[in-house]
Design an enzyme around this catalytic site. Structure first.
Site, PDB file in Angstrom:
ATOM      1  N   ASP A  79      -5.948  -3.821  -2.393  1.00 29.60           N
ATOM      2  CA  ASP A  79      -4.904  -3.453  -1.438  1.00 29.60           C
ATOM      3  C   ASP A  79      -4.104  -4.662  -0.948  1.00 29.60           C
ATOM      4  O   ASP A  79      -4.666  -5.652  -0.479  1.00 29.60           O
ATOM      5  CB  ASP A  79      -5.592  -2.763  -0.259  1.00 29.60           C
ATOM      6  CG  ASP A  79      -4.626  -2.188   0.760  1.00 29.60           C
ATOM      7  OD1 ASP A  79      -3.430  -2.449   0.673  1.00 29.60           O
ATOM      8  OD2 ASP A  79      -5.108  -1.466   1.646  1.00 29.60           O
ATOM      9  N   SER A 138       0.839  -1.196   0.000  1.00 31.92           N
ATOM     10  CA  SER A 138       0.000   0.000   0.000  1.00 31.92           C
ATOM     11  C   SER A 138       0.882   1.259   0.000  1.00 31.92           C
ATOM     12  O   SER A 138       1.766   1.395  -0.837  1.00 31.92           O
ATOM     13  CB  SER A 138      -0.956  -0.043   1.196  1.00 31.92           C
ATOM     14  OG  SER A 138      -1.976   0.904   1.075  1.00 31.92           O
TER      15      SER A 138
END
Length: 381
Positions: free
Chosen positions: A167, A44
């Site tokens: 993610d 991320s």
């Protein structure tokens, strides 16, 4: 002291705006030319911090968090509740490509050469499994978007190589195991996990983690109620909280009912005492067992898969995070791990932080990097 003839990895956790802490650490590393690494892995926001570190563009990570993620165009809480505007990653990453402070992709690729690898962790939506893609490649834009695509906040599908991606934090919050799989067992880990006030032998259960996350979410939402000006938004917020709470209680109840006995047996079998270390083979076996338990859970839960996919991701995220915390506390016996972490809870949140909070966390990271270098690399603060 770091040795020239050994391989080292740099592993950076995400956390949205909390990534300012890692940005501070890495800018301090750049200042003193500390880079003994041959493998860089980020999840991320951690992947973006890794990118700017590889290109040695000091301040780029902080600039992105401070000047782009704080804009309403990136994430507007009111519009999100009204379903008018999700998180706009596409807009934000256009600035990474062609803004006032763009990522120097050519420089990064040249710096890596043949001896170094920089990877972003992304999650396959169907498998809920972590994959690792080169950051400095032709599809860098999609890779960085994918690793930052927080479920529920980013609506658009990111598809390549025949899969849909979200993610990386869903499946690998801090990808230490991938470093080991690649044969690099000297790891410098930058996380947002505060230093514990006392040594813990065993991390919290998945259920406890879900309870904590639910409380954090509700507290964060309540903080913004007073700022909501759109008619009916408070009512919509209350409905959302009620609906979320009910669904979360359902998923926890089914998780416990379907996997509880097996999970407790699994925990008891591999429970660690303070100071004990576990071999990598056990770590991998444990992860596979837990993955199978989660798979059994969501196949039997009396909801459609499409209706519970976000909750599946939530369970996956916290199951992984609990395991990673234990890895950090008691690494496998042949791992050398240096953990750079905040001394206390960070001031920033994942989103909706104030700029002064972001800067405070950046300076905190900068200071912690100085302490690390003074202790382990003979560099004064």
């Amino acid at each position: 002291m770091f040795k020239q003839n050994e391989k080292y990895s740099l592993i950076v956790q995400g956390g949205g705006q909390k990534g300012a802490f890692a940005a501070g650490v890495l800018d301090r590393f750049i200042d003193v030319n500390f880079d003994p690494f041959s493998l860089y892995i980020g999840t991320s926001a951690g992947a973006l911090n890794v990118s700017s570190f590889v290109t040695k563009q000091r301040g780029l990570g902080l600039d992105f968090i401070m000047n782009y993620t704080t804009r309403d165009r990136f994430f507007d809480f009111n519009k999100f509740l009204q379903k008018q505007q999700p998180m706009d990653l596409d807009w934000a990453f256009e600035f990474v490509n062609s803004g006032e402070f763009p990522l120097d992709l050519a420089k990064g690729e040249q710096y890596l050469g043949e001896d170094r690898v920089a990877l972003a962790c992304i999650t396959d939506v169907e498998e809920l499994k972590d994959y690792y893609y080169p950051i400095f490649s032709e599809n860098w834009f999609d890779v960085l978007r994918a690793t930052c695509a927080i479920p529920m906040l980013y609506y658009h599908d990111i598809e390549f190589d025949g899969k849909k991606w979200v993610d990386g934090g869903v499946s690998a919050t801090i990808p230490v195991e991938e470093s080991y799989r690649r044969g690099v067992n000297n790891m410098v880990v930058i996380s947002t996990i505060p230093q514990p006030t006392e040594q813990r032998a065993v991390t919290a259960s998945v259920k406890d983690s879900l309870d904590k996350w639910k409380k954090e979410l509700e507290a964060g939402l309540e903080t913004h109620i007073s700022h909501l000006k759109i008619s009916g938004t408070k009512e919509k917020l209350s409905e959302f909280q009620k609906h979320f709470s009910e669904k979360l209680e359902d998923i926890k109840a089914d998780y416990q009912r379907l996997t509880g006995p097996r999970l407790e047996a699994y925990r008891e079998q591999y429970r660690l005492k303070a100071g004990d270390k576990l071999k990598l083979s056990h770590w991998i076996q444990d992860k596979e067992k837990l993955s199978r338990l989660i798979d059994i859970q969501y196949k039997r839960v009396p909801f459609s898969r499409s209706g519970t996919s976000h909750l599946d991701m939530l369970v996956s995220h916290y199951a992984n995070h609990a395991e990673v915390e234990q890895f950090l506390l008691s690494p496998p016996e042949d791992v050398n791990l240096w953990h750079i972490q905040p001394k206390h809870e960070l001031s920033s949140k994942g989103l909706l932080s104030q700029k002064d909070q972001i800067m405070e966390d950046y300076e905190h990271g900068f200071a912690m990097a100085g302490e690390f270098l003074a202790e382990h690399h003979n560099i004064h603060r």
